[in-house]
Design a protein around this motif. Structure first.
Motif, PDB file in Angstrom:
ATOM      1  N   UNK A  88       0.687  -1.343   0.041  1.00 21.59           N
ATOM      2  CA  UNK A  88      -0.068   0.014   0.045  1.00 21.59           C
ATOM      3  C   UNK A  88       0.890   1.283   0.166  1.00 21.59           C
ATOM      4  N   UNK A  89       2.009   1.299  -0.704  1.00 24.76           N
ATOM      5  CA  UNK A  89       2.675   2.541  -0.943  1.00 24.76           C
ATOM      6  C   UNK A  89       2.416   2.904  -2.332  1.00 24.76           C
ATOM      7  N   UNK A  90       2.732   4.266  -2.569  1.00 27.44           N
ATOM      8  CA  UNK A  90       2.464   4.965  -4.020  1.00 27.44           C
ATOM      9  C   UNK A  90       3.721   4.847  -4.745  1.00 27.44           C
ATOM     10  N   UNK A  91       3.733   4.420  -5.900  1.00 31.10           N
ATOM     11  CA  UNK A  91       4.983   4.775  -6.838  1.00 31.10           C
ATOM     12  C   UNK A  91       4.671   5.777  -7.902  1.00 31.10           C
ATOM     13  N   UNK A  92       5.735   6.715  -7.956  1.00 35.21           N
ATOM     14  CA  UNK A  92       5.515   7.941  -8.878  1.00 35.21           C
ATOM     15  C   UNK A  92       6.527   7.661  -9.813  1.00 35.21           C
ATOM     16  N   UNK A  93       6.248   8.147 -11.118  1.00 33.40           N
ATOM     17  CA  UNK A  93       7.196   7.632 -12.361  1.00 33.40           C
ATOM     18  C   UNK A  93       7.414   9.087 -13.075  1.00 33.40           C
ATOM     19  N   UNK A  94       8.692   8.897 -13.411  1.00 31.97           N
ATOM     20  CA  UNK A  94       9.008  10.178 -14.419  1.00 31.97           C
ATOM     21  C   UNK A  94       8.832   9.838 -15.902  1.00 31.97           C
ATOM     22  N   UNK A  95       8.274   8.585 -16.237  1.00 31.68           N
ATOM     23  CA  UNK A  95       7.892   8.221 -17.611  1.00 31.68           C
ATOM     24  C   UNK A  95       6.203   7.976 -17.575  1.00 31.68           C
ATOM     25  N   UNK A  96       5.655   8.060 -18.626  1.00 36.64           N
ATOM     26  CA  UNK A  96       4.311   7.621 -18.807  1.00 36.64           C
ATOM     27  C   UNK A  96       4.119   6.148 -18.814  1.00 36.64           C
ATOM     28  N   UNK A  97       4.974   5.488 -19.544  1.00 35.56           N
ATOM     29  CA  UNK A  97       4.740   3.975 -19.505  1.00 35.56           C
ATOM     30  C   UNK A  97       4.292   3.180 -18.250  1.00 35.56           C
TER      31      UNK A  97
ATOM     32  N   UNK B 287       2.325   1.931 -11.718  1.00 34.05           N
ATOM     33  CA  UNK B 287       2.628   3.244 -11.087  1.00 34.05           C
ATOM     34  C   UNK B 287       1.365   3.876 -11.116  1.00 34.05           C
ATOM     35  N   UNK B 288       0.865   4.516  -9.821  1.00 30.06           N
ATOM     36  CA  UNK B 288      -0.127   5.119  -9.746  1.00 30.06           C
ATOM     37  C   UNK B 288      -0.253   6.456 -10.100  1.00 30.06           C
ATOM     38  N   UNK B 289       0.768   7.140 -10.505  1.00 33.31           N
ATOM     39  CA  UNK B 289       0.819   8.515 -10.994  1.00 33.31           C
ATOM     40  C   UNK B 289       2.356   8.886 -11.587  1.00 33.31           C
ATOM     41  N   UNK B 290       2.321   9.883 -12.134  1.00 34.73           N
ATOM     42  CA  UNK B 290       3.838  10.305 -12.491  1.00 34.73           C
ATOM     43  C   UNK B 290       3.436  11.600 -13.388  1.00 34.73           C
ATOM     44  N   UNK B 291       4.713  12.102 -13.744  1.00 36.65           N
ATOM     45  CA  UNK B 291       4.798  13.390 -14.637  1.00 36.65           C
ATOM     46  C   UNK B 291       5.753  13.170 -15.568  1.00 36.65           C
ATOM     47  N   UNK B 292       5.522  12.987 -16.781  1.00 37.75           N
ATOM     48  CA  UNK B 292       6.706  12.676 -18.104  1.00 37.75           C
ATOM     49  C   UNK B 292       6.065  12.695 -19.455  1.00 37.75           C
ATOM     50  N   UNK B 293       6.595  11.868 -20.153  1.00 38.55           N
ATOM     51  CA  UNK B 293       6.221  11.892 -21.546  1.00 38.55           C
ATOM     52  C   UNK B 293       6.821  10.525 -22.162  1.00 38.55           C
ATOM     53  N   UNK B 294       6.080  10.198 -23.407  1.00 33.56           N
ATOM     54  CA  UNK B 294       6.599   9.199 -24.093  1.00 33.56           C
ATOM     55  C   UNK B 294       7.533   9.618 -25.027  1.00 33.56           C
ATOM     56  N   UNK B 295       8.517   8.859 -25.331  1.00 35.76           N
ATOM     57  CA  UNK B 295       9.698   9.284 -26.204  1.00 35.76           C
ATOM     58  C   UNK B 295       9.684   8.640 -27.545  1.00 35.76           C
ATOM     59  N   UNK B 296       8.818   7.940 -28.072  1.00 38.00           N
ATOM     60  CA  UNK B 296       9.079   7.327 -29.274  1.00 38.00           C
ATOM     61  C   UNK B 296       9.184   8.296 -30.363  1.00 38.00           C
ATOM     62  N   UNK B 297       8.661   9.459 -30.379  1.00 44.81           N
ATOM     63  CA  UNK B 297       8.663  10.484 -31.416  1.00 44.81           C
ATOM     64  C   UNK B 297      10.149  10.592 -31.420  1.00 44.81           C
ATOM     65  N   UNK B 298      11.003  10.764 -30.600  1.00 44.38           N
ATOM     66  CA  UNK B 298      12.393  11.174 -31.048  1.00 44.38           C
ATOM     67  C   UNK B 298      13.088  10.214 -31.766  1.00 44.38           C
TER      68      UNK B 298
END
Length: 321
Positions: free
Chosen positions: A230-239, A245-256
């Motif tokens: 019951x801990x929260x995982x926060x991600x720097x990527x969307x995937x 992961x419950x939440x995060x702030x980032x992007x997907x980088x396929x476009x690069x």
């Protein structure tokens, strides 16, 4: 008699195959020139981020007749440039996933890069303060945040040595004013990172995987561990938010990766000179992202989470993908 044209051979060099690097690779492999066999891409993974490990991979690439090399990340770009120069090999080199090639010593100017037969696909630096602000709004009762990284991504990535210290200072500047304690653990290996998190799971209520670390290689295992306790995982990527992961702030980088192949096509197929292909910055913005299904299992209120995410104009997952 029709002579079938052979595909151009491209070497794709990366230290890892997951996280941002994996997404760039997916972008390369899903592009039309690769799918229709105009380009045939061969993956090379260095055994680590040291000069020696990457040099061995570059020398292996030079044993074959590749038409172009694509490198992902700063370390591979720096070493590839050095080896190509030492071996006097004049092969086009497209680097991907760097914020500022001049600040990190990849070149002195755009003209200098062209002289070394290089151009690249850039992206904007991570917005650390904004990401933590989103986390604090999403989990207002958060008390203790553990930020994890792996030593290899700190010591061998040719970054500024104070990179993680700057990240932690930015995180603390947001958290400490809200009464949230911040701790950091840099593991010698990913296996030891998992063991540390498991043994110390009672010392934090939120686990953070910052963008730019190799911790994303085990995000699924860490997500399962957080869900179990019951801990929260926060991600720097969307995937990872789409899965564990419950939440995060980032992007997907396929476009690069897609942009890199576009440049490769212009160079090899259309014959556009490299001097006409300047550095390209992928402005695809980062965004808040949540997963309400995972949130229920990781100590978050899904309704509050959706409300905050809408305020941030974010992306909402309601199931596992």
């Amino acid at each position: 008699m029709v002579v079938e044209k052979r595909p151009y051979l491209i070497a794709l060099l990366s230290p890892v195959g997951m996280g941002m690097h994996g997404q760039v690779m997916n972008g390369v492999m899903s592009s039309s020139p690769v799918k229709n066999d105009t380009f045939r891409v061969y993956h090379f993974f260095s055994r680590g981020l040291s000069d020696q490990a990457i040099t061995q991979s570059v020398e292996q690439i030079l044993e074959a007749r590749f038409s172009l090399i694509i490198t992902i990340g700063l370390s591979c770009a720096l070493v590839a440039k050095k080896v190509l120069e030492q071996k006097k090999v004049n092969i086009p080199h497209i680097f991907v996933g760097i914020t500022d090639p001049f600040a990190y010593g990849l070149g002195e100017s755009p003209e200098d890069l062209i002289a070394h037969n290089m151009t690249g696909i850039l992206y904007n630096a991570y917005e650390t303060e904004k990401s933590v602000q989103f986390l604090c709004e999403s989990k207002p009762l958060m008390k203790s945040l553990l930020v994890v990284s792996e030593q290899i991504s700190l010591n061998g990535a040719h970054r500024r040595p104070d990179w993680i210290a700057e990240e932690l200072a930015a995180i603390k500047s947001v958290c400490e004013s809200k009464g949230v304690t911040v701790s950091h653990y840099a593991a010698p290996t990913l296996a030891e990172l998992y063991t540390y998190v498991e043994k110390n799971v009672d010392s934090f209520d939120t686990l953070m995987l910052p963008e730019g670390t190799t911790t994303f290689n085990i995000y699924e295992s860490l997500g399962d561990l957080c869900t179990k306790h019951k801990k929260t995982l926060f991600s720097g990527l969307i995937e990872p938010v789409a899965r564990s992961a419950a939440l995060g702030y980032g992007a997907s980088y396929e476009s690069m990766g897609e942009y890199a192949v576009e440049y490769a096509y212009k160079l090899l197929v259309e014959g556009v000179p490299l001097s006409k292909l300047p550095l390209f910055r992928d402005l695809k913005g980062r965004q808040a992202v949540v997963n309400t299904e995972v949130a229920r299992k990781q100590d978050l209120d899904p309704e509050h989470l959706e409300k905050v995410c809408r305020k941030w104009d974010g992306l909402i997952f309601r199931s596992l993908h």
